[in-house]
Write an enzyme that holds these catalytic residues in place. Structure first.
Site, PDB file in Angstrom:
ATOM      1  N   SER A  34      -3.040  42.218  22.931  1.00 46.08           N
ATOM      2  CA  SER A  34      -2.103  42.923  22.050  1.00 46.08           C
ATOM      3  C   SER A  34      -0.908  42.082  21.644  1.00 46.08           C
ATOM      4  CB  SER A  34      -1.617  44.216  22.718  1.00 46.08           C
ATOM      5  OG  SER A  34      -1.017  43.936  23.970  1.00 46.08           O
ATOM      6  N   ASP A 320       8.475  48.003  22.794  1.00 41.59           N
ATOM      7  CA  ASP A 320       8.040  49.170  23.550  1.00 41.59           C
ATOM      8  C   ASP A 320       8.121  48.805  25.027  1.00 41.59           C
ATOM      9  OD1 ASP A 320       5.787  47.584  23.980  1.00 41.59           O
ATOM     10  OD2 ASP A 320       4.516  48.691  22.586  1.00 41.59           O
ATOM     11  N   HIS A 323       5.601  45.266  25.096  1.00 38.74           N
ATOM     12  CA  HIS A 323       5.602  44.140  24.154  1.00 38.74           C
ATOM     13  C   HIS A 323       7.016  43.741  23.731  1.00 38.74           C
ATOM     14  CE1 HIS A 323       1.795  46.414  23.712  1.00 38.74           C
ATOM     15  NE2 HIS A 323       1.296  45.189  23.827  1.00 38.74           N
TER      16      HIS A 323
END
Length: 358
Positions: A34, A320, A323
């Site tokens: 991600s 978040d 990340h």
């Protein structure tokens, strides 16, 4: 964390939209999770996707693309530093001649091991990403009309591989869902991961990769999600057992880089020390919010859909609960591209790797 490069670098790159002239390499291929996913998970049945607001609030156009950030990822910024005018497209959507300039295969929740991240839904493990790269090579063979031309093209490209965090956060340290921590000690698990990773990198080499940056794991024990889901002890600000485990992996990764460089004189492999780049005091370079997410986050660490994020995002380390913000990504990419400290990359940095004549 600290990203000890000048604040001027951040200002210069804040609105960077490419450079004049040809890029340093003809193509840039990206494998990862991600931290690099730019839309490959969008069509998948998974919780690990970021194609909704407030993701992308600071990305050009202000729209969510599937990037797990408020803006650009570190690989977006690396692409710009390499001289690409456009962002490298995701495998999920791009076809045609554009693939000659590179493809991004990264997938949120993906790991070295196929099962890592499975509790979140579908994802494309590193083996799956390599399968997709083989598809790309077959297409490049057709575009360039023969395999010799394709191989000559591919050996000049830069390959970025940054994966392994989910093999810890969404596997080894989730004992209620995965048995790995009951079967292996951290040392044994790091060894098993590196052996599988070695086989995967050899596969990439056999596909024609000759300039390969292998990205070490960062201080994932310090992310808010790890702290809340695993917990700390002895008053530590981070989950020490997680950081200690990933450092075992990183140490073996450095040894793998040495081994690969010894075995293949026609290729160059480098290690990017994400753990070291992310150490220190971020307040020294202007970050003031260190342990909280900028966007309201849910129980899997991602932004709550359509939640209202913080206003001064450049002051936050975390976008978040997992990340980093674009501001952090700029510093990470800058130090990976041009090492600020000798320990940032090994044996050379990405800029030097791109310019190598092999």
């Amino acid at each position: 964390m600290i990203f000890a490069t000048s604040i001027v670098s951040y200002i210069l790159l804040q609105n960077f939209n490419g450079v004049n002239g040809d890029p340093q390499v003809p193509c840039f291929f990206i494998f990862g999770d991600s931290l690099a996913d730019n839309g490959n998970n969008n069509p998948l049945p998974t919780l690990a996707k970021a194609n909704y607001r407030p993701y992308g609030i600071d990305f050009p156009g202000g729209t969510p693309t599937g990037r797990f950030s408020n803006g650009r990822t570190s690989v977006d910024i690396l692409g710009q530093l390499l001289g690409f005018e456009d962002f490298i497209p995701p495998f999920a959507t791009e076809r045609g001649d554009v693939i000659l300039k590179g493809v991004n295969y990264a997938s949120g929740a993906a790991g070295i091991r196929d099962e890592s991240g499975q509790q979140l839904g579908a994802r494309i493990s590193l083996d799956g990403q390599l399968n997709n790269h083989h598809v790309t090579i077959l297409r490049i063979n057709i575009i360039l009309r023969n395999t010799v031309s394709a191989q000559d093209h591919l050996k000049k490209c830069l390959y970025y591989v940054g994966i392994g965090s989910n093999d810890y956060l969404n596997n080894y340290f989730v004992p209620r869902l995965y048995p790995t921590s009951r079967i292996y000690t951290p040392e044994q698990y790091a060894g098993i991961l590196i052996k599988q990773y070695q086989d995967q990198i050899l596969r990439l080499y056999n596909y024609g990769a000759r300039k390969v940056a292998l990205i070490g794991l960062g201080q994932i024990g310090c992310i808010p999600y790890a702290i809340s889901s695993i917990g700390t002890n002895n008053g530590s600000l981070c989950v020490d057992k997680v950081n200690q485990a990933v450092q075992l992996f990183n140490q073996k990764l450095v040894s793998l880089v040495d081994q690969l460089n010894s075995n293949f004189s026609d290729a160059k492999f480098i290690y990017v020390n994400s753990f070291g780049i992310g150490s220190g005091d971020p307040t020294s370079v202007g970050f003031t919010v260190l342990n909280a997410s900028c966007c309201p986050s849910n129980n899997i660490g991602q932004c709550i859909p359509f939640g209202t994020p913080c206003e001064k995002r450049e002051l936050y380390v975390f976008w978040d609960s997992i990340h980093p913000t674009e501001a952090v990504n700029v510093f990470t990419a800058t130090r990976s591209y041009t090492a600020f400290l000798p320990s940032d990359t090994y044996p050379i940095d990405i800029n030097q790797l791109a310019q190598l004549k092999l």
